[in-house]
Enzyme design. Structure first.
Site, short mmCIF file in Angstrom:
data_model
loop_
_atom_site.label_atom_id
_atom_site.label_comp_id
_atom_site.label_asym_id
_atom_site.label_seq_id
_atom_site.Cartn_x
_atom_site.Cartn_y
_atom_site.Cartn_z
N LYS A 220 42.21 -4.69 -2.81
CA LYS A 220 41.95 -3.37 -2.21
C LYS A 220 41.29 -3.54 -0.86
CE LYS A 220 39.83 1.10 -3.52
NZ LYS A 220 39.07 1.81 -4.58
N SER B 47 41.17 5.84 -6.41
CA SER B 47 41.46 5.51 -5.02
C SER B 47 42.13 4.15 -4.86
CB SER B 47 40.16 5.54 -4.19
OG SER B 47 39.27 4.53 -4.66
N SER C 23 38.25 4.95 -10.20
CA SER C 23 39.24 4.55 -9.20
C SER C 23 40.07 3.33 -9.54
CB SER C 23 38.57 4.32 -7.84
OG SER C 23 38.23 5.56 -7.29
#
Lengths: 92, 422
Positions: free
Chosen positions: B28, B103, B127
């Site tokens: 990420k 996310s 997330s």
């Protein structure tokens, strides 16, 4: 509804505190959304007081000189530097 | 890449051998990679190149993994759809036209599309688990303190943990084994994961497992999601697990407590983006405050501004007791509720998301609706507990995840429960 209505002045005031410039239409939209969101947050008033167990311990280490970023590395992402320092805007 | 999975595609080679040798990992883009830009999905950091690696990145490469790219994400982790990224949305490989969740949507999509064998995400209120559920993969949110956050760009640091995403529970557990453990550079880490063997717990043996089902997290969910959830529970029962229903009255207030705390911490954490030391800097005329405010106007997207402003409001004079202090009370209540429920159950189970993946654009106009979608995942972050999302099946061809919550540092049990299904 909220007993603290969010008007556009309040949004501007908070934006000023947070140092975020906003366009006028952002201010209007945020004022509308904040009224809903803050009214929802106010349901926290129904939460009972709960005894909090503080199960915390300090984590300490000896205060010794260790490896760190070089001055060059620390400055390499800055938009403006001068003589090995960060260069910011004028304070006043 | 047209499906928006990676913000930066760059190969970072790992060591020649190790437990992850030959495996590829998507990371990420809020996790720092030395000499490879780390944007957090934001214009603010579009050109930011960290001079150091996050601890988890060091551990990945030492374990032989090859990093294949920096995965797309909601800006600074703020969002539940990966649509707030400044670099465009990510397509859900498991459900065309739908969002991948957020996310960590790019990380989940990378695994679902086969662009990487494994992925790292970060989970502040769901997330990792939310996009795992929406993309039909496995995601683990570790106990707070199990995994180092050194080098993770902070959003709400009392809540967030880095966690693995993978096609199977076994693979996710192997990745967790590599990243878990004490780190002198993050004083909130503990030593429980240092010599872990979570992969060994993925044996699918749920005989005798006692499952608590919080009815208030099931009843409000979409009908097809509820059906899929109960058929997954039936499967666990067939394999020797038993379940009972539990009441968790505190979870009714978890979402508002979560957002007050997360936004308050965000308003403080994101104050570092002033354009002076790193990040975007506006070409503005004026004094420090004026230039700072213009830099942040240009650099931050709408959701980030919304949360910074709401957080600033919640912490401001006259409102601190009303919002922030009350949210801390709610957090203590949630912890107490979960601890009590876990005295009589090995794990708690619910649907991961109360709804199937949203259509793109569906939730952006109404932020409050988007916040409410996280109702099942956020209590776990407030209580600092571990949780896993595992594919439970589909409703109308759309992935549904089942969510298991365990006691603090009891990752083995949630991994064992999940491994019976995936």
């Amino acid at each position: 509804m909220s007993d603290t209505p969010v008007d556009t002045d309040k949004v501007r005031h908070v934006a000023d505190l947070a140092r975020v410039d906003l366009d006028d239409d952002d201010v209007d939209r945020f004022a509308e959304q904040f009224a809903d969101i803050l009214a929802y947050f106010e349901t926290l008033d129904e939460v009972p007081a709960v005894e909090r167990e503080a199960d915390l311990a300090n984590v300490m280490r000896p205060d010794e000189v260790r490896e760190s970023l070089s001055q060059e590395e620390a400055l390499e992402n800055a938009a403006e530097t001068e003589d090995g320092y960060f260069k910011g805007p004028n304070v006043s | 890449m047209s499906d928006g999975i990676f913000i930066t595609e760059e190969t970072i080679e790992g060591a020649d051998d190790g437990p992850l040798a030959g495996r590829t990992v998507a990371v990420k883009d809020n996790i720092s990679t030395e000499d490879v830009r780390t944007t957090c999905g934001s214009e603010m950091l579009a050109d930011y190149v960290p001079p150091y690696d996050a601890t988890v990145v060091e551990r990945l490469t030492e374990a032989g993994a090859t990093i294949v790219g920096k995965a797309n994400m909601d800006e600074f982790g703020m969002g539940s759809t990966t649509e707030t990224s400044a670099f465009g949305p990510t397509e859900n490989p498991a459900a065309e036209g739908r969002v991948p969740g957020g996310s960590s949507g790019g990380s989940a999509a990378a695994v679902a599309a086969g662009e990487a064998d494994l992925a790292l995400g970060s989970d502040t209120g769901g997330s990792v688990r939310n996009p795992a559920a929406f993309c039909g993969v496995v995601g683990i949110k570790p106990t707070y303190g199990l995994v180092s956050r050194y080098g993770l760009v902070a959003y709400a640091n009392s809540l967030e943990q880095i966690g693995p995403l993978a096609p199977s529970v076994d693979d996710a557990a192997e990745l967790l084994d590599v990243i878990a453990g004490e780190d002198p550079r993050d004083a909130t880490t503990r030593d429980e994961g240092t010599d872990s063997d979570y992969a060994a717990a993925a044996d699918g043996d749920v005989d005798g497992l006692e499952i608590g089902v919080p009815t208030n997290l099931v009843d409000g969910a979409d009908e097809g999601v509820v059906e899929t959830f109960w058929s997954a529970l039936d499967e666990l029962e067939d394999r020797g697990a038993t379940y009972h229903e539990v009441e968790l009255p505190s979870v009714e207030h978890a979402v508002e407590a979560y957002y007050v705390i997360a936004m308050s911490e965000a308003s403080s954490n994101l104050a570092r983006f002033d354009g002076v030391r790193y990040g975007h800097r506006a070409d503005a005329e004026g004094n420090w405050n004026e230039e700072f405010a213009e830099t942040r106007k240009e650099g931050f997207g709408e959701e980030v501004k919304r949360r910074i402003l709401l957080g600033t409001y919640a912490l401001s004079a006259g409102y601190h007791d009303k919002y922030y202090k009350k949210a801390q009370d709610a957090r203590a209540w949630v912890k107490q509720d979960f601890d009590e429920a876990l005295e009589d159950a090995d794990v708690l189970a619910s649907p991961t998301m109360p709804v199937p993946p949203f259509e793109r654009g569906e939730s952006l106009d109404d932020p409050l609706q988007m916040y409410l979608a996280d109702a099942n995942t956020v209590p776990v972050n407030l209580a600092d507990l571990p949780a896993i999302s595992v594919p439970a099946g589909e409703t109308d061809g759309l992935p549904v995840g089942i969510h298991f919550v365990g006691s603090a540092f009891d990752e083995e049990t949630i991994i064992r429960a999940g491994s019976a299904l995936a």
